[in-house]
Design a protein around this motif. Structure first.
Motif, PDB file in Angstrom:
ATOM      1  N   UNK A 233     139.903 -26.933  -3.883  1.00 34.83           N
ATOM      2  CA  UNK A 233     140.053 -28.570  -4.088  1.00 34.83           C
ATOM      3  C   UNK A 233     140.192 -29.049  -2.644  1.00 34.83           C
ATOM      4  N   UNK A 234     139.585 -29.785  -2.122  1.00 34.92           N
ATOM      5  CA  UNK A 234     139.474 -30.330  -0.756  1.00 34.92           C
ATOM      6  C   UNK A 234     140.490 -30.733  -0.204  1.00 34.92           C
ATOM      7  N   UNK A 235     141.501 -31.355  -1.176  1.00 29.65           N
ATOM      8  CA  UNK A 235     142.888 -31.823  -0.764  1.00 29.65           C
ATOM      9  C   UNK A 235     143.609 -30.685  -0.128  1.00 29.65           C
ATOM     10  N   UNK A 236     143.352 -29.522  -0.503  1.00 26.91           N
ATOM     11  CA  UNK A 236     144.213 -28.323  -0.242  1.00 26.91           C
ATOM     12  C   UNK A 236     143.976 -27.802   1.186  1.00 26.91           C
ATOM     13  N   UNK A 237     142.989 -28.453   1.755  1.00 27.95           N
ATOM     14  CA  UNK A 237     142.791 -28.101   3.406  1.00 27.95           C
ATOM     15  C   UNK A 237     143.474 -29.162   4.110  1.00 27.95           C
ATOM     16  N   UNK A 238     143.789 -30.168   3.748  1.00 30.00           N
ATOM     17  CA  UNK A 238     144.356 -31.235   4.683  1.00 30.00           C
ATOM     18  C   UNK A 238     146.195 -30.605   5.115  1.00 30.00           C
ATOM     19  N   UNK A 239     146.033 -30.535   6.338  1.00 29.53           N
ATOM     20  CA  UNK A 239     147.187 -29.996   6.754  1.00 29.53           C
ATOM     21  C   UNK A 239     147.332 -28.703   7.305  1.00 29.53           C
ATOM     22  N   UNK A 240     146.354 -27.942   6.872  1.00 29.17           N
ATOM     23  CA  UNK A 240     146.033 -26.483   7.220  1.00 29.17           C
ATOM     24  C   UNK A 240     145.537 -26.264   8.582  1.00 29.17           C
ATOM     25  N   UNK A 241     145.983 -25.388   9.237  1.00 35.11           N
ATOM     26  CA  UNK A 241     145.634 -25.047  10.364  1.00 35.11           C
ATOM     27  C   UNK A 241     144.017 -24.525  10.613  1.00 35.11           C
ATOM     28  N   UNK A 242     143.282 -24.766  11.500  1.00 40.06           N
ATOM     29  CA  UNK A 242     141.866 -24.400  11.717  1.00 40.06           C
ATOM     30  C   UNK A 242     141.903 -23.650  12.995  1.00 40.06           C
ATOM     31  N   UNK A 243     140.929 -22.421  12.836  1.00 43.38           N
ATOM     32  CA  UNK A 243     140.913 -21.585  13.954  1.00 43.38           C
ATOM     33  C   UNK A 243     139.281 -21.530  14.457  1.00 43.38           C
ATOM     34  N   UNK A 244     138.863 -21.195  15.713  1.00 44.76           N
ATOM     35  CA  UNK A 244     137.749 -20.882  15.854  1.00 44.76           C
ATOM     36  C   UNK A 244     137.242 -19.622  15.419  1.00 44.76           C
ATOM     37  N   UNK A 245     135.939 -19.072  15.821  1.00 49.00           N
ATOM     38  CA  UNK A 245     135.754 -17.749  15.465  1.00 49.00           C
ATOM     39  C   UNK A 245     136.193 -16.642  16.285  1.00 49.00           C
ATOM     40  N   UNK A 246     136.866 -17.044  17.586  1.00 51.83           N
ATOM     41  CA  UNK A 246     137.708 -16.245  18.332  1.00 51.83           C
ATOM     42  C   UNK A 246     139.123 -16.060  17.766  1.00 51.83           C
ATOM     43  N   UNK A 247     139.705 -16.707  16.711  1.00 52.06           N
ATOM     44  CA  UNK A 247     140.884 -16.892  16.333  1.00 52.06           C
ATOM     45  C   UNK A 247     141.897 -17.809  17.077  1.00 52.06           C
TER      46      UNK A 247
ATOM     47  N   UNK B  61     143.392 -21.177  17.981  1.00 49.32           N
ATOM     48  CA  UNK B  61     143.935 -22.410  17.111  1.00 49.32           C
ATOM     49  C   UNK B  61     143.090 -23.705  17.661  1.00 49.32           C
ATOM     50  N   UNK B  62     142.257 -24.147  16.672  1.00 48.47           N
ATOM     51  CA  UNK B  62     141.527 -25.484  17.250  1.00 48.47           C
ATOM     52  C   UNK B  62     142.671 -26.833  16.861  1.00 48.47           C
ATOM     53  N   UNK B  63     143.153 -26.749  15.834  1.00 46.49           N
ATOM     54  CA  UNK B  63     144.019 -27.740  15.377  1.00 46.49           C
ATOM     55  C   UNK B  63     144.250 -27.759  14.011  1.00 46.49           C
ATOM     56  N   UNK B  64     144.590 -28.967  13.483  1.00 50.26           N
ATOM     57  CA  UNK B  64     145.061 -29.283  12.013  1.00 50.26           C
ATOM     58  C   UNK B  64     143.838 -30.120  11.294  1.00 50.26           C
TER      59      UNK B  64
ATOM     60  N   UNK C  83     143.573 -17.648   3.024  1.00 51.28           N
ATOM     61  CA  UNK C  83     144.973 -17.845   2.912  1.00 51.28           C
ATOM     62  C   UNK C  83     145.318 -19.027   3.143  1.00 51.28           C
ATOM     63  N   UNK C  84     145.815 -19.492   4.413  1.00 54.29           N
ATOM     64  CA  UNK C  84     146.575 -20.862   4.726  1.00 54.29           C
ATOM     65  C   UNK C  84     145.633 -21.402   5.596  1.00 54.29           C
ATOM     66  N   UNK C  85     144.520 -20.831   6.068  1.00 54.81           N
ATOM     67  CA  UNK C  85     143.583 -21.055   7.411  1.00 54.81           C
ATOM     68  C   UNK C  85     142.367 -21.372   6.957  1.00 54.81           C
ATOM     69  N   UNK C  86     141.836 -22.345   7.918  1.00 55.05           N
ATOM     70  CA  UNK C  86     140.370 -22.775   7.794  1.00 55.05           C
ATOM     71  C   UNK C  86     139.715 -21.893   9.110  1.00 55.05           C
ATOM     72  N   UNK C  87     138.691 -21.093   8.944  1.00 55.42           N
ATOM     73  CA  UNK C  87     137.981 -20.353   9.959  1.00 55.42           C
ATOM     74  C   UNK C  87     136.808 -20.767  10.243  1.00 55.42           C
ATOM     75  N   UNK C  88     136.463 -21.403  11.540  1.00 55.25           N
ATOM     76  CA  UNK C  88     135.445 -22.006  11.663  1.00 55.25           C
ATOM     77  C   UNK C  88     134.552 -21.165  12.551  1.00 55.25           C
ATOM     78  N   UNK C  89     133.428 -20.736  12.160  1.00 57.10           N
ATOM     79  CA  UNK C  89     132.521 -19.817  13.070  1.00 57.10           C
ATOM     80  C   UNK C  89     131.919 -20.415  14.571  1.00 57.10           C
ATOM     81  N   UNK C  90     132.522 -20.980  15.029  1.00 54.66           N
ATOM     82  CA  UNK C  90     132.112 -21.785  16.384  1.00 54.66           C
ATOM     83  C   UNK C  90     133.008 -21.689  17.370  1.00 54.66           C
ATOM     84  N   UNK C  91     132.836 -21.598  18.542  1.00 56.61           N
ATOM     85  CA  UNK C  91     133.919 -21.527  19.933  1.00 56.61           C
ATOM     86  C   UNK C  91     134.426 -22.961  19.873  1.00 56.61           C
ATOM     87  N   UNK C  92     135.782 -22.896  20.387  1.00 59.73           N
ATOM     88  CA  UNK C  92     136.503 -24.094  20.437  1.00 59.73           C
ATOM     89  C   UNK C  92     136.140 -24.869  21.244  1.00 59.73           C
ATOM     90  N   UNK C  93     135.318 -24.537  22.496  1.00 60.89           N
ATOM     91  CA  UNK C  93     134.814 -25.428  23.391  1.00 60.89           C
ATOM     92  C   UNK C  93     133.732 -26.401  22.880  1.00 60.89           C
TER      93      UNK C  93
END
Length: 126
Positions: free
Chosen positions: A6-20, A22-25, A63-73
């Motif tokens: 459910x895409x609504x379950x992603x809202x408010x979750x922390x997002x991290x780049x490919x190196x772990x 934190x990007x944000x929420x 789990x409770x995180x979105x892992x994005x396979x790109x660098x934070x920059x």
């Protein structure tokens, strides 16, 4: 991205780049106009920062995180289109190019963006 989430379950979750790092929420989730499937997430990159769009494919929700396979920059340098509005096909194409991904090809003239009153379909809208 895994299907059946459910895409609504992603809202408010922390997002991290490919190196772990934190990007944000996740602030908002944008659905594909044709399929209704989650396609982009707007991630708030800091308290006084803007939202950065990240592709949900090939990202992973673990789990409770979105892992994005790109660098934070790279994520922080993504084109800024603002949030709460519909992404035009041209804007989506710019995002695909920014991330070095092949997106849907646009053949023929690019359609006009919807009027400002059309905010598109956000996952939180029901």
């Amino acid at each position: 991205m895994q299907t059946g989430i459910d895409p609504r379950s992603l809202i408010g979750r922390r997002a991290f780049d490919r190196n772990g790092m934190k990007i944000g929420t996740v602030d908002e989730v944008y659905l594909d106009d044709a399929t209704g499937e989650p396609e982009w997430a707007a991630v708030r990159t800091g308290l006084f920062s803007r939202d950065a769009f990240v592709p949900l494919e090939p990202s992973e929700f673990t789990g409770e995180e979105l892992r994005v396979p790109f660098d934070k920059s790279l994520i922080k340098d993504a084109p800024d289109f603002g949030v709460g509005r519909h992404l035009s096909p041209e804007q989506e194409l710019q995002l695909y190019h920014h991330y070095g991904m092949s997106g849907p090809s646009l053949s023929g003239p690019v359609p006009e963006p919807p009027p400002d009153r059309d905010f598109g379909t956000l996952a939180g809208d029901s």
